[in-house]
Design an enzyme around this catalytic site. Sequence first.
Site, PDB file in Angstrom:
ATOM      1  N   ARG A  44     -43.784  -5.281 -17.550  1.00 21.26           N
ATOM      2  CA  ARG A  44     -42.553  -4.348 -17.315  1.00 21.26           C
ATOM      3  C   ARG A  44     -42.952  -2.991 -16.704  1.00 21.26           C
ATOM      4  O   ARG A  44     -42.267  -2.191 -15.771  1.00 21.26           O
ATOM      5  CB  ARG A  44     -41.585  -3.873 -18.432  1.00 21.26           C
ATOM      6  CG  ARG A  44     -40.717  -5.077 -18.621  1.00 21.26           C
ATOM      7  CD  ARG A  44     -39.501  -4.998 -19.572  1.00 21.26           C
ATOM      8  NE  ARG A  44     -38.890  -6.329 -19.839  1.00 21.26           N
ATOM      9  CZ  ARG A  44     -37.739  -6.271 -20.564  1.00 21.26           C
ATOM     10  NH1 ARG A  44     -37.643  -5.396 -21.552  1.00 21.26           N
ATOM     11  NH2 ARG A  44     -36.958  -7.402 -20.866  1.00 21.26           N
ATOM     12  N   ASP A 159     -24.739   3.709 -20.808  1.00 21.57           N
ATOM     13  CA  ASP A 159     -25.879   3.128 -20.958  1.00 21.57           C
ATOM     14  C   ASP A 159     -27.215   4.027 -21.027  1.00 21.57           C
ATOM     15  O   ASP A 159     -26.928   5.312 -20.395  1.00 21.57           O
ATOM     16  CB  ASP A 159     -26.155   2.151 -19.852  1.00 21.57           C
ATOM     17  CG  ASP A 159     -27.301   0.914 -20.346  1.00 21.57           C
ATOM     18  OD1 ASP A 159     -26.657  -0.033 -20.628  1.00 21.57           O
ATOM     19  OD2 ASP A 159     -28.311   1.095 -20.214  1.00 21.57           O
TER      20      ASP A 159
HETATM   21  C1  LIG Z   1     -28.736  -6.990 -23.087  1.00 24.01           C
HETATM   22  S1  LIG Z   1     -27.941  -5.625 -22.551  1.00 24.01           S
HETATM   23  C2  LIG Z   1     -26.198  -5.945 -22.973  1.00 24.01           C
HETATM   24  C3  LIG Z   1     -25.249  -5.665 -21.819  1.00 24.01           C
HETATM   25  C4  LIG Z   1     -23.711  -6.016 -22.251  1.00 24.01           C
HETATM   26  N1  LIG Z   1     -23.201  -5.069 -23.188  1.00 24.01           N
HETATM   27  C5  LIG Z   1     -23.557  -7.171 -22.401  1.00 24.01           C
HETATM   28  O1  LIG Z   1     -23.494  -7.811 -23.587  1.00 24.01           O
HETATM   29  O2  LIG Z   1     -23.701  -8.392 -21.539  1.00 24.01           O
HETATM   30  C6  LIG Z   1     -28.083  -4.235 -23.565  1.00 24.01           C
HETATM   31  C7  LIG Z   1     -28.071  -2.659 -22.944  1.00 24.01           C
HETATM   32  O3  LIG Z   1     -28.280  -1.814 -23.843  1.00 24.01           O
HETATM   33  C8  LIG Z   1     -28.999  -0.620 -23.266  1.00 24.01           C
HETATM   34  N2  LIG Z   1     -29.571  -0.019 -24.368  1.00 24.01           N
HETATM   35  C9  LIG Z   1     -30.788  -0.491 -24.977  1.00 24.01           C
HETATM   36  N3  LIG Z   1     -31.063   0.696 -25.893  1.00 24.01           N
HETATM   37  C10 LIG Z   1     -30.209   1.780 -25.855  1.00 24.01           C
HETATM   38  C11 LIG Z   1     -30.156   3.072 -26.246  1.00 24.01           C
HETATM   39  N4  LIG Z   1     -31.031   3.263 -27.390  1.00 24.01           N
HETATM   40  N5  LIG Z   1     -28.990   3.736 -26.010  1.00 24.01           N
HETATM   41  C12 LIG Z   1     -28.241   3.253 -24.801  1.00 24.01           C
HETATM   42  N6  LIG Z   1     -28.314   2.054 -24.276  1.00 24.01           N
HETATM   43  C13 LIG Z   1     -29.389   1.246 -24.880  1.00 24.01           C
HETATM   44  C14 LIG Z   1     -29.827  -1.040 -22.131  1.00 24.01           C
HETATM   45  O4  LIG Z   1     -30.185  -0.240 -21.499  1.00 24.01           O
HETATM   46  C15 LIG Z   1     -29.149  -2.537 -21.843  1.00 24.01           C
HETATM   47  O5  LIG Z   1     -28.523  -2.150 -20.702  1.00 24.01           O
END
Ligand SMILES: C[S@@+](CC[C@H](N)C(=O)[O-])C[C@H]1O[C@@H](n2cnc3c(N)ncnc32)[C@H](O)[C@@H]1O
Length: 290
Positions: A44, A159
């Site tokens: 990454r 996000d």
């Molecule tokens: C796997 S995606 C899930 C997207 C959507 N909720 C779904 O279920 O399809 C997880 C998201 O959480 C965000 N994320 C991870 N850690 C985070 C944090 N500490 N604060 C805010 N967002 C976070 C990531 O950037 C990512 O876009």
Amino acid sequence: MNAASETPAAPGLSREGLARFCNYITGELGIKMSDAKLPLLQSRLQRRLRVLGLNSLEEYQKHLFDPAKGDDERVHFFNAITTNKTDFFREPKHFEYLVQTALKNLEPSQIPGAAPAPWHFRLWCAGCSSGEEPYTLTMVLSEFAGHRPGFDFWLLATDISTRVLEHAQGGIYEEERIGPVAPALRSKYLLRSKDRTRAQVRIIPELRRKIAFRRLNFMDAQYGVTEMFEVIFFRNVMIYFDKPTQEKVIHKLCRNLVPGGYLFVGHSESLAGLDLPVACLGQAIYRKPA
Ligand SMILES: C[S@@+](CC[C@H](N)C(=O)[O-])C[C@H]1O[C@@H](n2cnc3c(N)ncnc32)[C@H](O)[C@@H]1O
């Protein structure tokens, strides 16, 4: 230096270097890390190394933690390492439940015989990635609004990654992504690109205007969100957090959930054993006591 620390974790990265990355990621984002994730971390960060003209993760680490460089690299780093997998109508039973059960139970009390009361419904899509989930919600809620006079809605979508938020704000998707969107919804809510060489669609402006996208880190002590929500979608984010972090984050999110409001989490996210401000209704759905 002991023998273990002399063994490089990867070309150009010592064991200490790896531990520093892991501690930083867990501390800043809540994401659990282990040596097993090193290949993922390496792949990454490759693009970032190329952009910066650096040759190794050790060099990159110096750059990331150099106080003289300011905070800019942190944003790129978080963009590179977060997992953003998402889809339109992912885990579709939740959208059915939202309309058929949650909205019915949340309906404001009604004076018998009077016109339906105005209803300004608010939903927080927490961890919204590139927008497929909040736009799915706007389609579902627009359909509901068609049958419920006086119903209006607004979404907050947050996000940590600025890269996915920019994509979400644009509302443009490759046509191959819209398979899960029913044809009737496609023709109502998606615009085809005028340039036919581009197999892309765009969410109609009326739906794009319904969402405010904001950057927010769930690890922050305060979220600075002042609105209250009747529903929070927080799906497939906690899967990367350890149990104490999951518990803390849910408590913080639920401060902004109205009594009787609903919390939806991902189907593979077990909250068993956590002390929560919401009760489990099954199927990864929770409700705050009224
Ligand atoms: C796997 S995606 C899930 C997207 C959507 N909720 C779904 O279920 O399809 C997880 C998201 O959480 C965000 N994320 C991870 N850690 C985070 C944090 N500490 N604060 C805010 N967002 C976070 C990531 O950037 C990512 O876009």
